[in-house]
Design a protein around this motif. Structure first.
Motif, mmCIF file in Angstrom:
data_model
loop_
_atom_site.group_PDB
_atom_site.id
_atom_site.type_symbol
_atom_site.label_atom_id
_atom_site.label_comp_id
_atom_site.label_asym_id
_atom_site.label_seq_id
_atom_site.Cartn_x
_atom_site.Cartn_y
_atom_site.Cartn_z
ATOM 1 N N GLN A 1 34.634 47.026 24.313
ATOM 2 C CA GLN A 1 33.995 47.396 26.043
ATOM 3 C C GLN A 1 34.079 49.002 26.268
ATOM 4 O O GLN A 1 34.661 49.841 25.319
ATOM 5 C CB GLN A 1 35.102 46.544 26.714
ATOM 6 C CG GLN A 1 36.199 45.772 26.606
ATOM 7 C CD GLN A 1 34.594 44.224 27.150
ATOM 8 O OE1 GLN A 1 33.926 44.930 27.497
ATOM 9 N NE2 GLN A 1 35.181 43.573 26.550
ATOM 10 N N TRP B 1 36.524 52.684 30.691
ATOM 11 C CA TRP B 1 37.050 52.356 31.838
ATOM 12 C C TRP B 1 36.489 51.297 32.143
ATOM 13 O O TRP B 1 35.479 50.991 32.681
ATOM 14 C CB TRP B 1 37.036 53.763 32.715
ATOM 15 C CG TRP B 1 37.623 54.745 32.585
ATOM 16 C CD1 TRP B 1 37.793 55.980 31.565
ATOM 17 C CD2 TRP B 1 38.579 55.605 33.196
ATOM 18 N NE1 TRP B 1 38.500 56.874 31.459
ATOM 19 C CE2 TRP B 1 39.513 56.543 33.007
ATOM 20 C CE3 TRP B 1 39.959 54.401 34.046
ATOM 21 C CZ2 TRP B 1 40.088 56.632 33.328
ATOM 22 C CZ3 TRP B 1 40.937 55.400 34.972
ATOM 23 C CH2 TRP B 1 41.073 56.679 34.033
ATOM 24 N N PRO B 2 37.231 50.033 32.204
ATOM 25 C CA PRO B 2 36.890 48.730 32.104
ATOM 26 C C PRO B 2 37.020 48.445 33.940
ATOM 27 O O PRO B 2 37.069 48.708 34.848
ATOM 28 C CB PRO B 2 37.863 47.496 31.573
ATOM 29 C CG PRO B 2 38.830 48.504 31.698
ATOM 30 C CD PRO B 2 38.620 49.796 31.492
ATOM 31 N N GLU B 3 36.135 47.389 34.334
ATOM 32 C CA GLU B 3 36.018 47.002 35.772
ATOM 33 C C GLU B 3 37.094 45.672 35.434
ATOM 34 O O GLU B 3 37.697 45.044 35.113
ATOM 35 C CB GLU B 3 34.531 46.097 35.976
ATOM 36 C CG GLU B 3 33.444 47.064 36.311
ATOM 37 C CD GLU B 3 32.276 46.221 36.251
ATOM 38 O OE1 GLU B 3 32.157 45.335 36.775
ATOM 39 O OE2 GLU B 3 31.389 46.865 36.329
ATOM 40 N N ALA C 1 38.732 43.142 38.929
ATOM 41 C CA ALA C 1 38.916 42.899 40.345
ATOM 42 C C ALA C 1 40.395 41.858 40.168
ATOM 43 O O ALA C 1 40.627 41.484 39.517
ATOM 44 C CB ALA C 1 37.510 41.382 40.366
ATOM 45 N N GLN D 1 41.114 39.295 30.396
ATOM 46 C CA GLN D 1 41.517 39.989 31.436
ATOM 47 C C GLN D 1 42.974 40.715 31.393
ATOM 48 O O GLN D 1 42.955 41.757 32.115
ATOM 49 C CB GLN D 1 41.554 38.817 32.883
ATOM 50 C CG GLN D 1 40.823 38.456 33.505
ATOM 51 C CD GLN D 1 39.770 39.716 34.046
ATOM 52 O OE1 GLN D 1 39.644 40.502 34.804
ATOM 53 N NE2 GLN D 1 37.920 39.535 33.773
ATOM 54 N N HIS E 1 43.387 45.107 45.857
ATOM 55 C CA HIS E 1 42.205 46.339 44.520
ATOM 56 C C HIS E 1 43.138 47.084 43.819
ATOM 57 O O HIS E 1 44.009 48.051 44.163
ATOM 58 C CB HIS E 1 41.816 47.125 45.874
ATOM 59 C CG HIS E 1 40.800 46.202 46.918
ATOM 60 N ND1 HIS E 1 39.658 46.386 47.282
ATOM 61 C CD2 HIS E 1 41.201 46.318 48.206
ATOM 62 C CE1 HIS E 1 38.937 45.755 48.446
ATOM 63 N NE2 HIS E 1 39.912 46.119 48.768
ATOM 64 N N TYR F 1 40.091 51.982 42.390
ATOM 65 C CA TYR F 1 40.529 52.448 41.255
ATOM 66 C C TYR F 1 39.013 52.054 40.744
ATOM 67 O O TYR F 1 37.964 53.284 39.735
ATOM 68 C CB TYR F 1 41.105 50.722 40.219
ATOM 69 C CG TYR F 1 40.774 51.015 38.928
ATOM 70 C CD1 TYR F 1 41.314 51.944 37.682
ATOM 71 C CD2 TYR F 1 39.443 50.318 38.767
ATOM 72 C CE1 TYR F 1 40.859 51.216 36.409
ATOM 73 C CE2 TYR F 1 39.245 49.443 37.131
ATOM 74 C CZ TYR F 1 39.921 51.159 36.261
ATOM 75 O OH TYR F 1 39.567 50.703 33.977
ATOM 76 N N GLU F 2 38.102 51.532 41.916
ATOM 77 C CA GLU F 2 36.427 51.484 40.791
ATOM 78 C C GLU F 2 36.144 52.917 40.852
ATOM 79 O O GLU F 2 35.231 53.372 40.841
ATOM 80 C CB GLU F 2 35.991 49.912 41.966
ATOM 81 C CG GLU F 2 36.028 50.647 43.692
ATOM 82 C CD GLU F 2 36.016 49.420 44.346
ATOM 83 O OE1 GLU F 2 34.882 49.204 45.151
ATOM 84 O OE2 GLU F 2 36.127 47.921 44.395
ATOM 85 N N GLN G 1 36.375 54.527 38.362
ATOM 86 C CA GLN G 1 36.349 53.564 36.575
ATOM 87 C C GLN G 1 33.941 54.187 36.693
ATOM 88 O O GLN G 1 33.588 54.050 36.119
ATOM 89 C CB GLN G 1 36.255 52.338 36.605
ATOM 90 C CG GLN G 1 35.847 51.237 35.839
ATOM 91 C CD GLN G 1 34.868 51.166 36.632
ATOM 92 O OE1 GLN G 1 34.785 50.835 37.222
ATOM 93 N NE2 GLN G 1 33.589 50.663 34.783
ATOM 94 N N ARG G 2 33.746 54.177 38.532
ATOM 95 C CA ARG G 2 32.453 54.141 38.311
ATOM 96 C C ARG G 2 32.028 55.898 38.652
ATOM 97 O O ARG G 2 31.262 55.885 38.942
ATOM 98 C CB ARG G 2 32.519 53.059 39.593
ATOM 99 C CG ARG G 2 32.236 52.199 39.706
ATOM 100 C CD ARG G 2 32.290 51.396 40.955
ATOM 101 N NE ARG G 2 31.771 49.812 40.954
ATOM 102 C CZ ARG G 2 31.975 49.293 42.375
ATOM 103 N NH1 ARG G 2 31.582 49.781 42.941
ATOM 104 N NH2 ARG G 2 32.664 47.884 42.229
#
Length: 312
Positions: A8, A11-13, A15, A147, A232, A269-270, A273-274
């Motif tokens: 992967q 830094w994985p997504e 949810a 996950q 989140h 985190y997002e 990560q993004r």
């Protein structure tokens, strides 16, 4: 069980909706394992003897003393197994799959008994409400291998940044470790001064344990998978005691915010990560929130250090 494909992005997504049921079950599994470490290890300040650590394949207790030497319990989130290894050469394992907490609890203690490892734990969860006894918990039984593997990959990266941040402090500092009570990865710095008596109040947690954990002034940062009230995965930072102007400090990055209700700074985190450089973004948050705590709490500036170049 087949090994999860781990090819992967770095830094994985993550949810919350996809993770929440698996994390709820795995947290309870880690509570069982963590309580085994707790009961077999001498008490270390601030409950550092109960924690788990991020490993190259999952989470580990590290070495635990017992009558025949040392043993260790490892969660493997690649092969999806729980491994028990002992210094006398004995090993056991059990599979991680959608199974109840009661099933996990029963089989784990069967394996420990087969290895001659005796451990009598307080067999109910801490910091959770309701606290269903492990042997009776047929409710929590989710395990999404993909996950959980993604979540562990995130922990690998977060752990590395936390270790870097930890290296920048010359005072007393905790290891980077996972507390199974709230299932958060954390690193905590200390000013060296005693703190006011903590009021306690955590669900299903003795006040005296909380009071010993917060017996001295702290600035703490961590990562948490979220909750139904806050759905989140996020980084957090707080200090105890909390100065009145702590939450008014300007911190980085700009996406960070302060929750008056929680008394903590948060960064989703997002956002990390993004970003173009997740490590730099996270370090901005860790460093600036510590400065906010140190400034408002009048910490000694000499507690920060720069050991860059010593490794050469």
């Amino acid at each position: 069980m087949p090994v999860t494909n781990i090819c992967q992005k770095k830094w994985p997504e993550l949810a919350f909706e996809s993770l929440k049921d698996t994390l709820a079950t795995v947290q309870l599994w880690t509570q069982i394992v963590g309580k085994i470490r707790l009961i077999k290890t001498p008490w270390i300040n601030h409950s550092w003897h109960v924690t788990l650590y991020v490993s190259p394949r999952g989470l580990t207790t590290g070495s635990i003393p017992y009558v025949d030497g040392n043993f260790q319990i490892d969660f493997d989130f690649v092969a999806h197994e729980l491994l028990i290894i002992a210094s006398n050469g004995k090993t056991e394992k059990l599979s991680l799959y959608p199974r109840t907490v009661a099933s996990f609890y029963a089989e784990l203690f069967e394996k420990l008994n087969a290895m001659g490892i005796e451990a009598k734990i307080y067999a109910k969860p801490n910091e959770l409400d309701p606290a269903i006894p492990f042997a009776q918990d047929e409710v929590h039984k989710s395990y999404d291998a993909v996950q959980m593997n993604l979540y562990w990959q995130a922990l690998i990266n977060i752990n590395s940044v936390f270790v870097k941040f930890r290296s920048e402090f010359t005072g007393k500092c905790s290891p980077v470790h996972l507390f199974w009570g709230a299932f958060d990865l954390a690193v905590t710095r200390f000013s060296g001064r005693e703190a006011p008596l903590h009021p306690g109040g955590a669900p299903n947690m003795p006040d005296r344990v909380m009071q010993e954990a917060y017996s001295h002034e702290v600035s703490s940062a961590g990562f948490w998978g979220g909750s139904e009230q806050f759905p989140h995965p996020a980084f957090y930072a707080y200090c105890y005691p909390t100065p009145a102007d702590f939450g008014q400090q300007v911190v980085e990055p700009s996406e960070a915010f302060y929750s008056n209700e929680m008394g903590e700074f948060f960064l989703l985190y997002e956002v990390v990560q993004r970003s173009e450089n997740p490590e730099v973004k996270l370090l901005q948050f860790l460093r600036s929130t510590y400065i906010a705590a140190a400034k408002t709490g009048n910490w000694d500036n000499k507690l920060q250090c720069d050991l860059t170049g010593y490794e050469k």
